[in-house]
Design an enzyme around this catalytic site. Structure first.
Site, short mmCIF file in Angstrom:
data_model
loop_
_atom_site.label_atom_id
_atom_site.label_comp_id
_atom_site.label_asym_id
_atom_site.label_seq_id
_atom_site.Cartn_x
_atom_site.Cartn_y
_atom_site.Cartn_z
N ASP A 181 47.66 56.85 71.12
CA ASP A 181 46.21 56.61 71.12
C ASP A 181 45.61 56.89 72.49
OD1 ASP A 181 43.77 55.92 70.08
OD2 ASP A 181 44.08 53.75 70.26
N ASN A 226 42.05 59.24 59.54
CA ASN A 226 41.64 60.34 60.42
C ASN A 226 40.98 61.50 59.66
OD1 ASN A 226 44.45 59.98 62.74
ND2 ASN A 226 42.38 59.16 62.89
C1 FPP Z 1 44.60 59.25 68.72
O1 FPP Z 1 43.72 59.48 69.80
C2 FPP Z 1 45.34 60.49 68.37
C3 FPP Z 1 45.20 61.17 67.21
C4 FPP Z 1 44.32 60.74 66.12
C5 FPP Z 1 45.92 62.43 66.94
C6 FPP Z 1 47.18 62.64 67.69
C7 FPP Z 1 47.54 64.05 67.61
C8 FPP Z 1 48.21 64.75 68.53
C9 FPP Z 1 48.78 64.19 69.78
C10 FPP Z 1 48.36 66.22 68.34
C11 FPP Z 1 49.21 66.66 67.19
C12 FPP Z 1 50.53 65.98 67.12
C13 FPP Z 1 51.72 66.58 66.97
C14 FPP Z 1 52.89 65.73 66.65
C15 FPP Z 1 51.93 68.01 67.16
P1 FPP Z 1 42.14 59.25 69.58
O2 FPP Z 1 41.53 60.58 69.30
O3 FPP Z 1 41.92 58.20 68.55
O4 FPP Z 1 41.72 58.73 70.99
P2 FPP Z 1 40.50 57.73 71.34
O5 FPP Z 1 40.83 56.42 70.68
O6 FPP Z 1 40.55 57.65 72.82
O7 FPP Z 1 39.25 58.38 70.81
#
Ligand code: FPP
Length: 248
Positions: A21, A69
């Site tokens: 996250d 998501n």
């Molecule tokens: C949460 O951060 C992260 C995600 C919803 C997606 C995670 C995806 C990746 C790291 C890329 C793809 C993964 C692989 C395994 C290739 P957020 O966007 O919720 O962050 P925030 O809470 O700060 O807005």
């Protein structure tokens, strides 16, 4: 002394799960679009996968995309799917070289065909690898999984394949998407949020939880080692008393 040397290699968690996250906040701090955080999050994915494999962790589960998501802006969802496609495509050789098996849990019917086929190909190709299993939770939510499992079992009861009195923890676990995976011993969540967000709710009944303020794109090997050292300092009682455990 390096942090890695403080880890007792004989008491490693067999399975580590991570809620990655903070990608969005990481990007925002740099006045960039959300996707910039995800792109840099992939760097952490690679580094932490390699570090876990080198340490001797047998299972690593990453919460890459939740059912919820899908409700993000289409542009971001599409960009994450492209990133996922590229990462799997580019990393399969690396998985083979490092003897890493890829698995996916989640409602994969919702993925686009290109992404789905790409994943299936990598899963098939890496299926005989034995050093570590990397499990991607994709289009995953724990409530979806529990409801889905309940439907499967209910159908089997209806068809007299399962006797209702035989339903217990073990039977239920054996119909979850994680049936072949041991329960995680350590769950890490980055970005300073203290939530589970619909992740592995059944499987983490006795899991040690570790929260760090580090944003996922900043999470590196030493942060992983710190989490493991913290885990190794805990007493896991599984409902028993300390005295009972020490007399074992
Ligand atoms: C949460 O951060 C992260 C995600 C919803 C997606 C995670 C995806 C990746 C790291 C890329 C793809 C993964 C692989 C395994 C290739 P957020 O966007 O919720 O962050 P925030 O809470 O700060 O807005």
């Amino acid at each position: 002394m390096d942090l890695i040397d403080k880890i007792d290699k004989k008491r490693l968690p067999k399975h580590i799960a991570i809620i990655m996250d903070g990608n969005g906040r990481w990007a925002k701090k740099r006045s960039k679009e959300h996707i910039f955080g995800h792109i840099n999050g992939v760097v952490s994915v690679k580094k932490i996968t390699e570090a876990c494999s080198n340490l001797g962790i047998k299972f690593l589960t990453l919460y890459a995309f939740s059912t919820e998501n899908w409700n993000r802006p289409k542009q971001e969802v599409d960009a994450i799917m492209d990133l996922l496609y590229d990462t799997i495509h580019n990393e399969t050789k690396n998985f083979m070289d490092n003897n890493i098996r890829l698995m996916v849990i989640g409602n994969l019917e919702l993925l686009n065909e290109k992404c789905y086929n790409n994943l299936m190909k990598a899963i098939e190709q890496t299926s005989a690898n034995t050093k570590m299993t990397l499990v991607l939770a994709l289009s995953y939510s724990s409530r979806w999984e529990i409801v889905n499992t309940t439907k499967i079992i209910a159908e089997k009861v209806k068809n007299n394949d399962i006797n209702i009195n035989d339903i217990n923890d073990d039977l239920f676990s054996s119909y979850l998407t994680t049936a072949s995976i041991p329960e995680p011993e350590l769950l890490i969540r980055t970005s300073g949020e203290y939530r589970i967000s619909n992740f592995l709710l059944w499987q983490i009944a006795y899991t040690e939880l570790y929260f760090t303020p580090k944003l996922w794109p900043d999470f590196r090997e030493d942060d992983l080692y710190e989490a493991i050292i913290d885990f190794q300092g805990r007493e896991r009682r599984f409902g028993k008393t300390s005295e009972q455990l020490n007399n074992l």
